[in-house]
Design a protein around this motif. Structure first.
Motif, PDB file in Angstrom:
ATOM      1  N   GLU A 141     -17.555  -7.479 -20.440  1.00 54.38           N
ATOM      2  CA  GLU A 141     -17.428  -8.895 -20.766  1.00 54.38           C
ATOM      3  C   GLU A 141     -16.368  -9.557 -19.892  1.00 54.38           C
ATOM      4  OE1 GLU A 141     -19.394 -10.448 -22.722  1.00 54.38           O
ATOM      5  OE2 GLU A 141     -20.424  -8.715 -23.575  1.00 54.38           O
ATOM      6  N   GLY A 142     -15.719  -8.805 -19.049  1.00 58.00           N
ATOM      7  CA  GLY A 142     -14.708  -9.328 -18.150  1.00 58.00           C
ATOM      8  C   GLY A 142     -14.068  -8.196 -17.384  1.00 58.00           C
ATOM      9  N   PHE A 143     -13.414  -8.547 -16.271  1.00 57.48           N
ATOM     10  CA  PHE A 143     -12.710  -7.574 -15.448  1.00 57.48           C
ATOM     11  C   PHE A 143     -11.212  -7.865 -15.497  1.00 57.48           C
ATOM     12  CE2 PHE A 143     -16.201  -6.501 -12.070  1.00 57.48           C
ATOM     13  CZ  PHE A 143     -16.974  -5.930 -13.067  1.00 57.48           C
ATOM     14  N   VAL A 144     -10.421  -6.820 -15.663  1.00 58.52           N
ATOM     15  CA  VAL A 144      -8.967  -6.906 -15.555  1.00 58.52           C
ATOM     16  C   VAL A 144      -8.569  -6.004 -14.396  1.00 58.52           C
ATOM     17  CG1 VAL A 144      -6.757  -6.513 -16.681  1.00 58.52           C
ATOM     18  CG2 VAL A 144      -8.689  -7.393 -18.007  1.00 58.52           C
ATOM     19  N   ILE A 145      -7.905  -6.588 -13.393  1.00 62.67           N
ATOM     20  CA  ILE A 145      -7.704  -5.883 -12.135  1.00 62.67           C
ATOM     21  C   ILE A 145      -6.221  -5.769 -11.825  1.00 62.67           C
ATOM     22  CG2 ILE A 145      -8.291  -5.832  -9.686  1.00 62.67           C
ATOM     23  CD1 ILE A 145     -10.776  -7.460 -10.353  1.00 62.67           C
ATOM     24  N   PHE A 146      -5.747  -4.540 -11.808  1.00 57.67           N
ATOM     25  CA  PHE A 146      -4.362  -4.235 -11.479  1.00 57.67           C
ATOM     26  C   PHE A 146      -4.238  -3.967  -9.981  1.00 57.67           C
ATOM     27  CE2 PHE A 146      -4.193  -3.642 -16.013  1.00 57.67           C
ATOM     28  CZ  PHE A 146      -2.877  -3.972 -16.349  1.00 57.67           C
ATOM     29  N   PRO A 147      -3.024  -3.891  -9.463  1.00 55.62           N
ATOM     30  CA  PRO A 147      -2.840  -3.584  -8.047  1.00 55.62           C
ATOM     31  C   PRO A 147      -3.565  -2.304  -7.631  1.00 55.62           C
ATOM     32  CG  PRO A 147      -0.781  -4.370  -8.962  1.00 55.62           C
ATOM     33  CD  PRO A 147      -1.726  -4.218 -10.114  1.00 55.62           C
ATOM     34  N   GLY A 148      -4.155  -2.353  -6.465  1.00 55.21           N
ATOM     35  CA  GLY A 148      -4.880  -1.199  -5.953  1.00 55.21           C
ATOM     36  C   GLY A 148      -5.156  -1.360  -4.476  1.00 55.21           C
ATOM     37  N   GLY A 149      -5.907  -0.417  -3.932  1.00 53.82           N
ATOM     38  CA  GLY A 149      -6.204  -0.399  -2.508  1.00 53.82           C
ATOM     39  C   GLY A 149      -7.580  -0.940  -2.191  1.00 53.82           C
ATOM     40  N   PHE A 150      -8.220  -0.361  -1.182  1.00 51.12           N
ATOM     41  CA  PHE A 150      -9.507  -0.874  -0.718  1.00 51.12           C
ATOM     42  C   PHE A 150     -10.567  -0.855  -1.815  1.00 51.12           C
ATOM     43  CE2 PHE A 150      -8.376   0.573   3.862  1.00 51.12           C
ATOM     44  CZ  PHE A 150      -7.675  -0.605   4.072  1.00 51.12           C
ATOM     45  N   GLY A 151     -10.590   0.223  -2.599  1.00 51.11           N
ATOM     46  CA  GLY A 151     -11.596   0.313  -3.656  1.00 51.11           C
ATOM     47  C   GLY A 151     -11.440  -0.784  -4.689  1.00 51.11           C
ATOM     48  N   THR A 152     -10.190  -1.092  -5.044  1.00 53.22           N
ATOM     49  CA  THR A 152      -9.929  -2.152  -6.005  1.00 53.22           C
ATOM     50  C   THR A 152     -10.326  -3.509  -5.430  1.00 53.22           C
ATOM     51  OG1 THR A 152      -8.100  -0.877  -6.931  1.00 53.22           O
ATOM     52  CG2 THR A 152      -8.149  -3.233  -7.428  1.00 53.22           C
ATOM     53  N   LEU A 153     -10.027  -3.742  -4.152  1.00 54.89           N
ATOM     54  CA  LEU A 153     -10.433  -4.991  -3.514  1.00 54.89           C
ATOM     55  C   LEU A 153     -11.954  -5.110  -3.474  1.00 54.89           C
ATOM     56  CD1 LEU A 153      -7.913  -5.109  -0.534  1.00 54.89           C
ATOM     57  CD2 LEU A 153      -7.932  -6.603  -2.534  1.00 54.89           C
ATOM     58  N   ASP A 154     -12.630  -4.004  -3.230  1.00 57.27           N
ATOM     59  CA  ASP A 154     -14.090  -3.997  -3.219  1.00 57.27           C
ATOM     60  C   ASP A 154     -14.628  -4.448  -4.578  1.00 57.27           C
ATOM     61  OD1 ASP A 154     -16.790  -3.285  -2.321  1.00 57.27           O
ATOM     62  OD2 ASP A 154     -16.582  -1.542  -3.623  1.00 57.27           O
ATOM     63  N   VAL A 220     -11.038 -11.760 -24.210  1.00 54.57           N
ATOM     64  CA  VAL A 220     -11.503 -11.824 -25.602  1.00 54.57           C
ATOM     65  C   VAL A 220     -11.911 -13.246 -25.975  1.00 54.57           C
ATOM     66  CG1 VAL A 220     -10.802 -11.533 -28.017  1.00 54.57           C
ATOM     67  CG2 VAL A 220     -10.170  -9.807 -26.318  1.00 54.57           C
ATOM     68  N   SER A 221     -11.107 -14.237 -25.589  1.00 55.38           N
ATOM     69  CA  SER A 221     -11.424 -15.620 -25.945  1.00 55.38           C
ATOM     70  C   SER A 221     -12.694 -16.099 -25.251  1.00 55.38           C
ATOM     71  CB  SER A 221     -10.250 -16.550 -25.610  1.00 55.38           C
ATOM     72  OG  SER A 221      -9.966 -16.548 -24.230  1.00 55.38           O
ATOM     73  N   ALA A 222     -12.922 -15.659 -24.003  1.00 55.48           N
ATOM     74  CA  ALA A 222     -14.152 -16.023 -23.305  1.00 55.48           C
ATOM     75  C   ALA A 222     -15.365 -15.413 -24.000  1.00 55.48           C
ATOM     76  CB  ALA A 222     -14.090 -15.570 -21.848  1.00 55.48           C
ATOM     77  N   TYR A 223     -15.220 -14.185 -24.451  1.00 53.43           N
ATOM     78  CA  TYR A 223     -16.307 -13.534 -25.190  1.00 53.43           C
ATOM     79  C   TYR A 223     -16.587 -14.273 -26.503  1.00 53.43           C
ATOM     80  CZ  TYR A 223     -18.733 -10.053 -28.027  1.00 53.43           C
ATOM     81  OH  TYR A 223     -19.629  -9.413 -28.856  1.00 53.43           O
ATOM     82  N   ASP A 224     -15.539 -14.621 -27.231  1.00 55.01           N
ATOM     83  CA  ASP A 224     -15.709 -15.346 -28.496  1.00 55.01           C
ATOM     84  C   ASP A 224     -16.385 -16.693 -28.253  1.00 55.01           C
ATOM     85  OD1 ASP A 224     -14.533 -13.299 -29.893  1.00 55.01           O
ATOM     86  OD2 ASP A 224     -12.559 -14.237 -29.980  1.00 55.01           O
ATOM     87  N   ALA A 225     -16.010 -17.368 -27.171  1.00 56.29           N
ATOM     88  CA  ALA A 225     -16.620 -18.659 -26.850  1.00 56.29           C
ATOM     89  C   ALA A 225     -18.110 -18.513 -26.557  1.00 56.29           C
ATOM     90  CB  ALA A 225     -15.901 -19.303 -25.665  1.00 56.29           C
ATOM     91  N   ARG A 226     -18.476 -17.448 -25.866  1.00 56.20           N
ATOM     92  CA  ARG A 226     -19.904 -17.217 -25.578  1.00 56.20           C
ATOM     93  C   ARG A 226     -20.667 -16.942 -26.867  1.00 56.20           C
ATOM     94  NH1 ARG A 226     -17.815 -14.800 -20.944  1.00 56.20           N
ATOM     95  NH2 ARG A 226     -17.837 -12.691 -21.799  1.00 56.20           N
ATOM     96  N   LEU A 227     -20.060 -16.220 -27.784  1.00 53.58           N
ATOM     97  CA  LEU A 227     -20.718 -15.966 -29.056  1.00 53.58           C
ATOM     98  C   LEU A 227     -20.939 -17.264 -29.824  1.00 53.58           C
ATOM     99  CD1 LEU A 227     -19.026 -12.745 -30.513  1.00 53.58           C
ATOM    100  CD2 LEU A 227     -21.244 -12.960 -29.376  1.00 53.58           C
ATOM    101  N   GLU A 228     -19.946 -18.134 -29.806  1.00 55.39           N
ATOM    102  CA  GLU A 228     -20.069 -19.422 -30.505  1.00 55.39           C
ATOM    103  C   GLU A 228     -21.146 -20.274 -29.861  1.00 55.39           C
ATOM    104  OE1 GLU A 228     -16.309 -21.350 -30.684  1.00 55.39           O
ATOM    105  OE2 GLU A 228     -15.358 -19.754 -31.872  1.00 55.39           O
ATOM    106  N   GLU A 229     -21.227 -20.285 -28.552  1.00 56.57           N
ATOM    107  CA  GLU A 229     -22.271 -21.046 -27.870  1.00 56.57           C
ATOM    108  C   GLU A 229     -23.650 -20.517 -28.207  1.00 56.57           C
ATOM    109  OE1 GLU A 229     -21.424 -20.857 -23.737  1.00 56.57           O
ATOM    110  OE2 GLU A 229     -19.571 -22.025 -23.875  1.00 56.57           O
TER     111      GLU A 229
END
Length: 232
Positions: A141-154, A220-229
């Motif tokens: 339902e979403g991506f959370v992206i921490f610091p990383g290298g080439f794979g993370t940038l990909d 979480v809030s974006a997911y809840d908003a989609r459920l309400e829509e």
């Protein structure tokens, strides 16, 4: 599934061979997609995919922040999906599992750096990046992206491309740690946007924060908003 050098050789053969019959290779790839789809059906709640470096050590700020993100997602009723390896991936899997949530690891067979961590309730090892990356998108339902290298940038830019081109619906793409990502985001605005190569709406797909709680709340809030829509 086997991996390491043999898996890498298979990838090279599939990606480079043009004229020979590829039936056996296609069968192997299809089997990975099938196994991945079956694993995704076992995720019985909303989920977020968490990405970041495999080279982050336990006790480091990035590790502990990712662990907190996992814990907060579990408390919000979300599963966490990672690449199943060490570093940030282990931290997020560990946090969600320690909090009683569902922890998922989609591992990739590599000759170094990557082995499935000990904190996955559901795990699967892939030989092919493209099959594995599909599962991150399909489950999340979403991506959370921490610091990383080439794979993370990909993973970051592929997710943005899929959203930008309408291949998937828009969902949160959260960058954790402004000290790491801030310069890149400045470059996106100052170079890509000012040159007319992306639009302001494209840049707004990215949200940057230093707060694990704010990162989780964004998803979480974006997911809840989609459920309400959907129920309206």
């Amino acid at each position: 599934m086997t991996g390491g050098p043999a898996g890498n050789e298979l990838d090279r053969r599939v990606l480079r061979r043009k004229h020979e019959a590829l039936a056996s290779d296609i069968s192997l790839i299809a089997s990975e997609f099938l196994a991945g789809f079956q694993a995704v059906t076992r995720i019985d709640r909303p989920a977020a995919s968490v990405f970041g470096s495999a080279r982050v050590a336990p006790g480091s700020p990035f590790y502990e922040a990712a662990r907190e993100v996992g814990t907060l997602f579990a408390k919000a009723g979300f599963a966490v999906v990672t690449g199943g390896g060490p570093g940030v991936m282990e931290a997020a899997n560990r946090g969600v599992q320690e909090a009683g949530g569902l922890s998922v690891g989609f591992n990739i067979a590599l000759p170094h750096e990557q082995a499935i961590n000990a904190y996955c309730d559901i795990s699967l090892t892939f030989k092919h990046f493209y099959a594995r990356k599909t599962m991150f998108v399909k489950a999340a339902e979403g991506f959370v992206i921490f610091p990383g290298g080439f794979g993370t940038l990909d993973e970051l830019f592929e997710s943005l491309t899929l959203i930008q081109t309408g291949k998937i619906g828009s969902f949160p793409v959260v960058l954790c740690d402004g000290g790491y990502w801030g310069t890149m985001l400045d470059w996106v605005r100052e170079k890509m946007l000012s040159s007319g190569l992306v639009s302001s709406g494209d840049v707004e797909l990215l949200f940057m924060t230093d707060s694990p709680a704010e990162a989780v709340e964004r998803v979480v809030s974006a997911y809840d908003a989609r459920l309400e829509e959907g129920s309206a």
